[in-house]
Design a protein around this motif. Structure first.
Motif, PDB file in Angstrom:
ATOM      1  N   ALA A   1       1.058   4.960  11.845  1.00  0.00           N
ATOM      2  CA  ALA A   1       1.027   4.323  10.245  1.00  0.00           C
ATOM      3  C   ALA A   1       2.400   3.563  10.322  1.00  0.00           C
ATOM      4  N   PRO A   2       2.423   2.395   9.428  1.00  0.00           N
ATOM      5  CA  PRO A   2       3.651   1.654   9.160  1.00  0.00           C
ATOM      6  C   PRO A   2       4.032   2.018   8.009  1.00  0.00           C
ATOM      7  N   VAL A   3       4.369   3.373   7.748  1.00  0.00           N
ATOM      8  CA  VAL A   3       5.071   4.065   6.518  1.00  0.00           C
ATOM      9  C   VAL A   3       5.886   5.023   7.034  1.00  0.00           C
ATOM     10  N   HIS A   4       7.009   5.280   6.153  1.00  0.00           N
ATOM     11  CA  HIS A   4       7.799   6.285   6.586  1.00  0.00           C
ATOM     12  C   HIS A   4       6.987   7.846   6.167  1.00  0.00           C
ATOM     13  N   VAL A   5       7.372   8.662   7.366  1.00  0.00           N
ATOM     14  CA  VAL A   5       6.471  10.021   7.152  1.00  0.00           C
ATOM     15  C   VAL A   5       7.523  11.236   6.901  1.00  0.00           C
ATOM     16  N   PRO A   6       7.638  11.599   5.696  1.00  0.00           N
ATOM     17  CA  PRO A   6       8.385  12.636   5.303  1.00  0.00           C
ATOM     18  C   PRO A   6       8.023  13.968   6.157  1.00  0.00           C
ATOM     19  N   SER A   7       8.929  14.885   6.263  1.00  0.00           N
ATOM     20  CA  SER A   7       8.395  16.391   7.027  1.00  0.00           C
ATOM     21  C   SER A   7       7.524  15.996   8.243  1.00  0.00           C
ATOM     22  N   LYS A   8       8.212  15.416   9.342  1.00  0.00           N
ATOM     23  CA  LYS A   8       7.178  15.115  10.450  1.00  0.00           C
ATOM     24  C   LYS A   8       6.833  16.272  11.008  1.00  0.00           C
TER      25      LYS A   8
ATOM     26  N   ALA B   1       0.815  -1.096  -0.063  1.00  0.00           N
ATOM     27  CA  ALA B   1      -0.022  -0.016   0.078  1.00  0.00           C
ATOM     28  C   ALA B   1       0.871   1.238   0.102  1.00  0.00           C
ATOM     29  N   PRO B   2       0.675   2.231  -0.846  1.00  0.00           N
ATOM     30  CA  PRO B   2       1.522   3.498  -1.075  1.00  0.00           C
ATOM     31  C   PRO B   2       1.306   4.385   0.223  1.00  0.00           C
ATOM     32  N   ALA B   3       2.402   4.708   0.593  1.00  0.00           N
ATOM     33  CA  ALA B   3       2.523   5.569   1.871  1.00  0.00           C
ATOM     34  C   ALA B   3       1.247   6.733   1.693  1.00  0.00           C
ATOM     35  N   ALA B   4       1.469   7.628   0.678  1.00  0.00           N
ATOM     36  CA  ALA B   4       0.660   8.651   0.563  1.00  0.00           C
ATOM     37  C   ALA B   4      -0.868   7.976   0.824  1.00  0.00           C
ATOM     38  N   LEU B   5      -1.292   7.201   0.115  1.00  0.00           N
ATOM     39  CA  LEU B   5      -2.657   6.486   0.364  1.00  0.00           C
ATOM     40  C   LEU B   5      -2.939   6.106   1.782  1.00  0.00           C
ATOM     41  N   VAL B   6      -2.152   5.582   2.419  1.00  0.00           N
ATOM     42  CA  VAL B   6      -2.391   5.065   3.785  1.00  0.00           C
ATOM     43  C   VAL B   6      -2.451   6.366   4.782  1.00  0.00           C
ATOM     44  N   LEU B   7      -1.676   7.335   4.497  1.00  0.00           N
ATOM     45  CA  LEU B   7      -1.536   8.693   5.251  1.00  0.00           C
ATOM     46  C   LEU B   7      -3.013   9.474   4.879  1.00  0.00           C
ATOM     47  N   MET B   8      -3.491   9.351   3.461  1.00  0.00           N
ATOM     48  CA  MET B   8      -4.488  10.198   3.243  1.00  0.00           C
ATOM     49  C   MET B   8      -5.715   9.827   3.641  1.00  0.00           C
TER      50      MET B   8
END
Length: 326
Positions: A160-167, A129-136
């Motif tokens: 979330a189980p993804v890398h988050v840029p610009s925390k 699952a793409p990180a942007a989709l999960v976060l969205m």
């Protein structure tokens, strides 16, 4: 069914963000027809590919936040729009959890207890699952709560189980740090979960609910082979793959088995192909300004003359004549 439904509301949201949708579809190797007209369905792999490409084309690590800020009640399909009609966030979450399967195979879990409301997402093939989709999907709930209550609601936990840029930017938007967890989830205080929605509309919910219940019942009824072939053709026709072998491969059966099952339903592959092409041709002619040549291509014809002959056999008219009458 391993299908995510995409509809006109997605086009509205992307237009508000200034996204070149045609470019995203081209790079994702998806037919323009996917988002061009009405509602279409994508496999999980196609849907994930679309989101990864969208993230690359936009090139903004804050894309999920930008989408959250662009959310409007009027851009949602009925299952999600019904959330805005709810009396509060807790009820909205319960309703969406019930009808989420109408949009795709993402499983939505609601846990109300211990003074909080936890909303967890269980994605198919979660590792892909793409990180942007999960976060969205998580940010959607924050945006929904803020829009519906006109209050700057802040979740008590966002994981979330993804890398988050610009925390730092995400923390400023959410009002809480982004944590790492195996299951994506956003948690709200009970007081915020029960805060009244200013968008609550019982009459609108009473209008939507019967249709949603009917669609849910239909989705739980196994589709016929004819319906499965029609769905496969909608995906394969723009790629010029309108053959029984291509459809059989899409449905993971042999060509002989596919044709046998269609005969049991008093049909044939050629009959389904013809009716699907005719329905699409009529739809394109009545809802778009595409030329006959463009429609011919989307219907998988090798040349426009073949399309003209077939169309006249179906309707007794040329495409131009039918468009003029419409």
């Amino acid at each position: 069914m391993d299908r995510f439904t995409v509809g006109p509301s997605g086009r509205v949201l992307l237009a508000d963000l200034g996204v070149d949708l045609a470019e995203v579809l081209r790079r994702a190797a998806l037919p323009v027809a996917v988002y061009a007209h009405g509602t279409a369905e994508l496999t999980t792999a196609e849907y994930y590919r679309f989101w990864r490409t969208l993230d690359e084309v936009v090139g903004d690590p804050l894309l999920p936040i930008r989408i959250g800020e662009a959310f409007r009640a009027e851009v949602f399909d009925p299952p999600l729009f019904s959330a805005f009609c709810s009396p509060n966030l807790a009820v909205a979450a319960t309703r969406v959890a019930t009808y989420k399967k109408l949009i795709g195979p993402l499983r939505f879990e609601v846990d109300a207890g211990g003074g909080t409301l936890r909303l967890a997402m269980h994605w198919p093939d979660a590792a892909a699952a793409p990180a942007a989709l999960v976060l969205m999907e998580l940010i959607f709930w924050v945006a929904l709560a803020r829009i519906a209550t006109r209050t700057e609601i802040r979740p008590v936990r966002f994981a979330a189980p993804v890398h988050v840029p610009s925390k730092t930017a995400y923390r400023e938007y959410l009002g809480t740090p982004v944590e790492h967890a195996e299951v994506p989830a956003v948690t709200f205080a009970q007081s915020d979960a029960e805060r009244p929605f200013l968008t609550a509309n019982d009459r609108m919910w009473e209008y939507f609910e019967p249709a949603l219940r009917r669609r849910l019942a239909e989705s739980e009824t196994p589709p016929s082979t004819t319906q499965l072939v029609q769905q496969a053709l909608l995906r394969l026709l723009p790629a010029g793959a309108a053959t029984v072998d291509a459809v059989a491969a899409e449905l993971a059966v042999s060509s002989r088995t596919l044709q046998r099952r269609l005969r049991l339903e008093d049909g044939s592959f050629q009959a389904v192909l013809r009716t699907t092409r005719e329905a699409l041709a009529r739809h394109y002619l009545s809802t778009s300004r595409m030329s006959a040549g463009e429609i011919s291509y989307l219907l998988g014809y090798d040349d426009i003359n073949s399309f003209y002959r077939a169309f006249h056999a179906w309707t007794g008219h040329s495409p131009e004549q039918l468009r003029a009458r419409a």
